[in-house]
Scaffold this motif. Structure first.
Motif, PDB file in Angstrom:
ATOM      1  N   SER A  20      46.051  44.004  48.320  1.00  0.00           N
ATOM      2  CA  SER A  20      45.674  44.548  47.019  1.00  0.00           C
ATOM      3  C   SER A  20      45.578  43.275  46.043  1.00  0.00           C
ATOM      4  CB  SER A  20      46.349  45.400  46.562  1.00  0.00           C
ATOM      5  OG  SER A  20      46.474  46.572  47.241  1.00  0.00           O
ATOM      6  N   GLU A  23      42.553  41.038  45.737  1.00  0.00           N
ATOM      7  CA  GLU A  23      41.286  41.556  44.595  1.00  0.00           C
ATOM      8  C   GLU A  23      41.938  41.514  43.371  1.00  0.00           C
ATOM      9  OE1 GLU A  23      38.286  43.571  45.624  1.00  0.00           O
ATOM     10  OE2 GLU A  23      38.681  42.263  47.475  1.00  0.00           O
ATOM     11  N   LYS A  25      44.081  43.250  41.742  1.00  0.00           N
ATOM     12  CA  LYS A  25      44.273  44.670  41.195  1.00  0.00           C
ATOM     13  C   LYS A  25      45.567  45.143  41.730  1.00  0.00           C
ATOM     14  CE  LYS A  25      39.427  46.533  40.671  1.00  0.00           C
ATOM     15  NZ  LYS A  25      38.890  45.161  41.222  1.00  0.00           N
ATOM     16  N   LYS A 114      39.788  53.604  44.771  1.00  0.00           N
ATOM     17  CA  LYS A 114      38.957  53.612  45.853  1.00  0.00           C
ATOM     18  C   LYS A 114      39.416  52.361  46.607  1.00  0.00           C
ATOM     19  CE  LYS A 114      34.900  55.928  43.378  1.00  0.00           C
ATOM     20  NZ  LYS A 114      33.547  55.832  42.831  1.00  0.00           N
ATOM     21  N   SER A 115      39.547  52.697  47.822  1.00  0.00           N
ATOM     22  CA  SER A 115      40.112  51.562  48.621  1.00  0.00           C
ATOM     23  C   SER A 115      39.148  51.587  50.081  1.00  0.00           C
ATOM     24  CB  SER A 115      41.425  51.844  49.049  1.00  0.00           C
ATOM     25  OG  SER A 115      41.864  53.098  49.595  1.00  0.00           O
ATOM     26  N   ARG A 116      39.489  50.345  50.569  1.00  0.00           N
ATOM     27  CA  ARG A 116      38.684  50.199  52.003  1.00  0.00           C
ATOM     28  C   ARG A 116      39.639  49.401  52.864  1.00  0.00           C
ATOM     29  NH1 ARG A 116      37.072  45.120  52.345  1.00  0.00           N
ATOM     30  NH2 ARG A 116      36.623  43.850  50.037  1.00  0.00           N
ATOM     31  N   GLU A 118      41.177  46.376  55.194  1.00  0.00           N
ATOM     32  CA  GLU A 118      40.953  44.928  54.917  1.00  0.00           C
ATOM     33  C   GLU A 118      40.049  44.530  56.265  1.00  0.00           C
ATOM     34  OE1 GLU A 118      43.808  41.183  53.880  1.00  0.00           O
ATOM     35  OE2 GLU A 118      44.490  42.545  55.564  1.00  0.00           O
ATOM     36  N   GLU A 129      34.843  45.044  58.959  1.00  0.00           N
ATOM     37  CA  GLU A 129      35.430  46.066  58.188  1.00  0.00           C
ATOM     38  C   GLU A 129      35.869  47.257  59.000  1.00  0.00           C
ATOM     39  OE1 GLU A 129      35.254  46.181  54.801  1.00  0.00           O
ATOM     40  OE2 GLU A 129      34.700  44.157  54.851  1.00  0.00           O
ATOM     41  N   ILE A 154      42.662  47.476  50.970  1.00  0.00           N
ATOM     42  CA  ILE A 154      42.063  46.478  49.654  1.00  0.00           C
ATOM     43  C   ILE A 154      41.958  47.835  48.753  1.00  0.00           C
ATOM     44  CG2 ILE A 154      40.744  45.111  48.466  1.00  0.00           C
ATOM     45  CD1 ILE A 154      40.760  43.530  51.103  1.00  0.00           C
ATOM     46  N   ALA A 156      39.560  48.609  45.700  1.00  0.00           N
ATOM     47  CA  ALA A 156      38.553  47.945  45.245  1.00  0.00           C
ATOM     48  C   ALA A 156      38.123  48.344  43.858  1.00  0.00           C
ATOM     49  CB  ALA A 156      37.520  48.492  46.150  1.00  0.00           C
ATOM     50  N   ASP A 157      38.427  49.678  43.497  1.00  0.00           N
ATOM     51  CA  ASP A 157      38.058  50.005  42.211  1.00  0.00           C
ATOM     52  C   ASP A 157      38.816  51.525  41.768  1.00  0.00           C
ATOM     53  OD1 ASP A 157      36.878  49.978  39.539  1.00  0.00           O
ATOM     54  OD2 ASP A 157      35.027  51.254  40.503  1.00  0.00           O
TER      55      ASP A 157
END
Length: 218
Positions: A20, A23, A25, A114-116, A118, A129, A154, A156-157
């Motif tokens: 995290s 990013e 964040k 909102k994550s994805r 790594e 991805e 990660i 993301a938002d």
């Protein structure tokens, strides 16, 4: 207390914390774990240190009776209210953290990270991805063994969705455009001018609360 929690130890500090940071964040809603009171629907009350993990969209707590391991609540559907300092939270129907900001006029905000994944490292500094299982945790509790797969993710938002009550019905908004649609056309310019002059940031719940109070008083 042990019957009320998952015995799975979540290695979040080592796994998601590092990714995290890439990013810029924080994966947690609060800067650190907060002393809290957890009220269950059946009348039980527990005092623990909690934080909301935005990458996992789940409340986590420190089990001081088990080497300060970070854990999930085993019965999130049984949690009625979380009182964190002077802030009140509940879990909505999707299990997301919903903070009650004000009663009259009513305002609540729901937090959704909102994550994805790594992803795995690929050639020339790139990164796949494809979800990558990073490590495995295995512990024993109560005579049972549990395995937990953890992957680096990660954040993301962070989405903030607000809820107000209009004519006894709940209405939601995330932006100034959506907010203006909730009020009569003749009030639109007045509210729009307030938003502009006060530089209302819809990522700041307290600013949105002041906006709602102003609009409801018109």
């Amino acid at each position: 207390m042990r019957k009320l929690i998952y015995s799975l130890i979540i290695c979040l500090m080592a796994v998601t914390g590092k990714s995290s940071a890439q990013e810029g964040k924080s994966e947690y809603l609060f800067n650190d774990f907060q002393k809290s009171l957890i009220y269950y629907k059946d009348g039980r009350v527990f005092s623990v240190k909690v934080n909301y993990n935005l990458a996992r969209n789940a409340f986590m707590f420190i089990d001081e009776n088990d080497n300060n391991n970070i854990k999930l609540f085993a019965e999130p559907d049984m949690v009625r209210t979380l009182k964190i300092d002077n802030r009140i939270f509940q879990l909505n129907s999707k299990g997301l953290a919903q903070e009650h900001l004000n009663q009259e006029p009513y305002l609540a905000v729901t937090y959704r990270g909102k994550s994805r994944p790594e992803g795995k490292q690929v050639g020339y500094g790139g990164r796949s991805e494809t979800a990558s299982v990073d490590s495995y945790s295995s512990i024993q509790s109560g005579g049972h063994s549990y395995n937990l797969e953890t992957e680096k993710i990660i954040l993301a938002d962070v989405e903030k969705r607000y809820t107000i009550k209009k004519n006894k019905k709940q209405k939601q908004f995330q932006s100034s455009k959506q907010f203006l649609k909730l009020y009569p056309k003749e009030q639109e310019e007045t509210i729009k001018a307030y938003i502009k002059s006060n530089k209302i940031n819809f990522d700041e719940p307290q600013q949105v609360l002041q906006l709602v109070k102003y609009a409801e008083a018109l």
